[in-house]
Write a protein that holds these residues in place. Sequence first.
Motif, PDB file in Angstrom:
ATOM      1  N   GLY A 114       0.808  -1.211   0.000  1.00  0.00           N
ATOM      2  CA  GLY A 114       0.000   0.000   0.000  1.00  0.00           C
ATOM      3  C   GLY A 114       0.841   1.260   0.000  1.00  0.00           C
ATOM      4  O   GLY A 114       0.535   2.221  -0.717  1.00  0.00           O
ATOM      5  N   CYS A 115       1.919   1.271   0.785  1.00  0.00           N
ATOM      6  CA  CYS A 115       2.781   2.456   0.835  1.00  0.00           C
ATOM      7  C   CYS A 115       3.491   2.677  -0.499  1.00  0.00           C
ATOM      8  O   CYS A 115       3.717   3.823  -0.901  1.00  0.00           O
ATOM      9  CB  CYS A 115       3.791   2.320   1.973  1.00  0.00           C
ATOM     10  SG  CYS A 115       3.070   2.580   3.612  1.00  0.00           S
ATOM     11  N   ARG A 116       3.853   1.601  -1.186  1.00  0.00           N
ATOM     12  CA  ARG A 116       4.480   1.763  -2.502  1.00  0.00           C
ATOM     13  C   ARG A 116       3.506   2.408  -3.489  1.00  0.00           C
ATOM     14  O   ARG A 116       3.895   3.261  -4.307  1.00  0.00           O
ATOM     15  CB  ARG A 116       4.940   0.408  -3.027  1.00  0.00           C
ATOM     16  CG  ARG A 116       6.222  -0.106  -2.371  1.00  0.00           C
ATOM     17  CD  ARG A 116       6.550  -1.498  -2.845  1.00  0.00           C
ATOM     18  NE  ARG A 116       7.850  -1.947  -2.355  1.00  0.00           N
ATOM     19  CZ  ARG A 116       8.301  -3.185  -2.451  1.00  0.00           C
ATOM     20  NH1 ARG A 116       7.549  -4.120  -3.021  1.00  0.00           N
ATOM     21  NH2 ARG A 116       9.501  -3.503  -1.987  1.00  0.00           N
ATOM     22  N   ILE A 117       2.242   2.014  -3.425  1.00  0.00           N
ATOM     23  CA  ILE A 117       1.247   2.623  -4.290  1.00  0.00           C
ATOM     24  C   ILE A 117       1.098   4.107  -3.968  1.00  0.00           C
ATOM     25  O   ILE A 117       1.078   4.964  -4.861  1.00  0.00           O
ATOM     26  CB  ILE A 117      -0.104   1.882  -4.154  1.00  0.00           C
ATOM     27  CG1 ILE A 117       0.007   0.474  -4.759  1.00  0.00           C
ATOM     28  CG2 ILE A 117      -1.222   2.666  -4.813  1.00  0.00           C
ATOM     29  CD1 ILE A 117      -1.200  -0.400  -4.498  1.00  0.00           C
ATOM     30  N   VAL A 118       1.009   4.433  -2.683  1.00  0.00           N
ATOM     31  CA  VAL A 118       0.862   5.825  -2.266  1.00  0.00           C
ATOM     32  C   VAL A 118       2.105   6.630  -2.649  1.00  0.00           C
ATOM     33  O   VAL A 118       1.997   7.751  -3.140  1.00  0.00           O
ATOM     34  CB  VAL A 118       0.612   5.908  -0.751  1.00  0.00           C
ATOM     35  CG1 VAL A 118       0.580   7.371  -0.288  1.00  0.00           C
ATOM     36  CG2 VAL A 118      -0.696   5.217  -0.387  1.00  0.00           C
ATOM     37  N   ALA A 119       3.282   6.049  -2.450  1.00  0.00           N
ATOM     38  CA  ALA A 119       4.521   6.753  -2.806  1.00  0.00           C
ATOM     39  C   ALA A 119       4.557   7.060  -4.294  1.00  0.00           C
ATOM     40  O   ALA A 119       4.985   8.150  -4.718  1.00  0.00           O
ATOM     41  CB  ALA A 119       5.731   5.907  -2.403  1.00  0.00           C
ATOM     42  N   GLY A 120       4.102   6.104  -5.107  1.00  0.00           N
ATOM     43  CA  GLY A 120       4.061   6.352  -6.553  1.00  0.00           C
ATOM     44  C   GLY A 120       3.133   7.511  -6.903  1.00  0.00           C
ATOM     45  O   GLY A 120       3.442   8.321  -7.777  1.00  0.00           O
ATOM     46  N   LEU A 121       1.992   7.593  -6.227  1.00  0.00           N
ATOM     47  CA  LEU A 121       1.065   8.693  -6.482  1.00  0.00           C
ATOM     48  C   LEU A 121       1.647  10.032  -6.024  1.00  0.00           C
ATOM     49  O   LEU A 121       1.449  11.055  -6.688  1.00  0.00           O
ATOM     50  CB  LEU A 121      -0.260   8.420  -5.755  1.00  0.00           C
ATOM     51  CG  LEU A 121      -1.041   7.180  -6.231  1.00  0.00           C
ATOM     52  CD1 LEU A 121      -2.236   6.938  -5.331  1.00  0.00           C
ATOM     53  CD2 LEU A 121      -1.498   7.378  -7.688  1.00  0.00           C
ATOM     54  N   ILE A 122       2.356  10.022  -4.904  1.00  0.00           N
ATOM     55  CA  ILE A 122       2.951  11.266  -4.415  1.00  0.00           C
ATOM     56  C   ILE A 122       4.030  11.755  -5.379  1.00  0.00           C
ATOM     57  O   ILE A 122       4.163  12.958  -5.638  1.00  0.00           O
ATOM     58  CB  ILE A 122       3.528  11.059  -3.004  1.00  0.00           C
ATOM     59  CG1 ILE A 122       2.393  10.827  -2.000  1.00  0.00           C
ATOM     60  CG2 ILE A 122       4.367  12.266  -2.561  1.00  0.00           C
ATOM     61  CD1 ILE A 122       2.867  10.498  -0.592  1.00  0.00           C
ATOM     62  N   ARG A 123       4.818  10.832  -5.928  1.00  0.00           N
ATOM     63  CA  ARG A 123       5.882  11.220  -6.873  1.00  0.00           C
ATOM     64  C   ARG A 123       5.309  11.918  -8.100  1.00  0.00           C
ATOM     65  O   ARG A 123       6.005  12.715  -8.740  1.00  0.00           O
ATOM     66  CB  ARG A 123       6.673   9.997  -7.299  1.00  0.00           C
ATOM     67  CG  ARG A 123       7.599   9.441  -6.231  1.00  0.00           C
ATOM     68  CD  ARG A 123       8.549   8.411  -6.822  1.00  0.00           C
ATOM     69  NE  ARG A 123       9.404   7.823  -5.787  1.00  0.00           N
ATOM     70  CZ  ARG A 123       9.134   6.680  -5.171  1.00  0.00           C
ATOM     71  NH1 ARG A 123       8.031   6.000  -5.494  1.00  0.00           N
ATOM     72  NH2 ARG A 123       9.951   6.210  -4.245  1.00  0.00           N
ATOM     73  N   ARG A 124       4.083  11.625  -8.440  1.00  0.00           N
ATOM     74  CA  ARG A 124       3.482  12.226  -9.649  1.00  0.00           C
ATOM     75  C   ARG A 124       2.940  13.610  -9.413  1.00  0.00           C
ATOM     76  O   ARG A 124       2.464  14.270 -10.340  1.00  0.00           O
ATOM     77  CB  ARG A 124       2.361  11.322 -10.166  1.00  0.00           C
ATOM     78  CG  ARG A 124       2.855   9.952 -10.604  1.00  0.00           C
ATOM     79  CD  ARG A 124       1.688   9.044 -10.958  1.00  0.00           C
ATOM     80  NE  ARG A 124       2.136   7.662 -11.095  1.00  0.00           N
ATOM     81  CZ  ARG A 124       1.319   6.634 -11.174  1.00  0.00           C
ATOM     82  NH1 ARG A 124       0.002   6.823 -11.123  1.00  0.00           N
ATOM     83  NH2 ARG A 124       1.784   5.392 -11.301  1.00  0.00           N
TER      84      ARG A 124
END
Length: 459
Positions: free
Chosen positions: A448-458
């Motif tokens: 879940g954190c990897r998904i959220v981190a990917g969204l934050i990077r965008r």
Amino acid sequence: MRTLVDLPVSLSRDAAVPLTTQLAAWLRDAMMSGALAPGERLPSSRGLAAQLEVSRTVVTEAYQQLYAEGWLDGRHGSGTFVASLETPRRAVPEPQAPPPPPAAVPDERTINLTPGHPWVRDYDRAAWKRAWRRAAELPPGDYPDPYGLPHLRELLAGHLRRTRAVAVGPENILVTRGTGNGLDLCALALLGPGAKAGVEDPGYRTARAVFAARGAEVVPCPVDEDGVIVDGLPDGLRVLYTTPAHQYPLGGRLPIPRRERLLSWAARTGAVIVEDDYDAEFRYDVAPLPALYGLDPSRVVLLGTLSKSLAPDVGVGWLVAAPETVDRVARLRRSVADRTSGPVQHAVATLLERGDLDRHLRRMRLEYARRRAVVVEVLGAVCRLRGDTAGLHVLAELPPGSAPGIVARAAERGVLLDTVERHHHGAERLHGLVIGYGSASLADVRRGCRIVAGLIRRL
């Protein structure tokens, strides 16, 4: 169950790399290749150490490393298992032509990263059954004592002395159904229609709702990264609700100088401080901090609960105050026919009496520390985190206006999130996500954190 000795484990005592590192690397590679499949049970640390002819410490430390990385998943009483991982595994070469890969199936699991939810799937089943068997042996009772079961109050006094450095006796304790019930009893005893109740802003929404339901005027009291801002507190407050051990939702801890100023403010204004100790047992940098109550029992009412340390479904908490305050609360409680279930109190007393609750807390402190480490590792690389040294949640700071969009896009990927904006009462001053890591498995927290981190990077 097959043993790992059936697979080509090769550890060398002559190598420069420690045995623990060698074993962790071999297990990691076996899980990546598929030689160890998701859900497969691993041997106990003692059994594997005997098979490999190494010390148990070698195996234990290797397992702990892989737990922290998210490769393994533990189920209390059942063993250690290979976690389900987001990273695809490498194909294992075979002599014959491999079969065609199966069609990709989207992962439909929902990962709950909202705050306020503990992990309830890992508990000592034998202790749990024993506690309820003992409670069931007692005959049904009349209306329970509004103070709570006397034996449980004695046990809770000992528990608070051990875990919160609070020197109290049973005369200082009233057994509640949890924090919400404790807040309502405080409102009933300490407030009245039109009385002003201060609540941290951002802060616990339930506290605002409970006080307002009792007719109080709820006053937002700003907080910063350390907790409530004492110099900004208004006069005229009858009650101030605060979370000094782990501010909700920012995660700060109220430092000693500010605690002393807060108590001086209460003495000057005559206000009562209601201290919510909701998840103070879980601290990862130092030992749990002493409760504010211990500095001035005459000015503070302390609320505690088993909702985070054991399970919300248990429905047991405590209110700690000066004896005269406890007496007043008990009288008013009887008048509104409010009570805590007798059988539930007996079961909790057994868990405390036998040390089962203390053992559960120690075990869960380690489990939550692993999840917290994953959150810090993954999300700390893309945003600033607050409150990551304690509790079951952290605040991930984001630019204003960005959090709702990330919540929506994460939900499309099966990850549930919460925003700090939702916890404001007055003007929104802080922005970001409140990430709860209590109710998801270690592997799901990482995914879940990897998904959220990917969204934050965008952004």
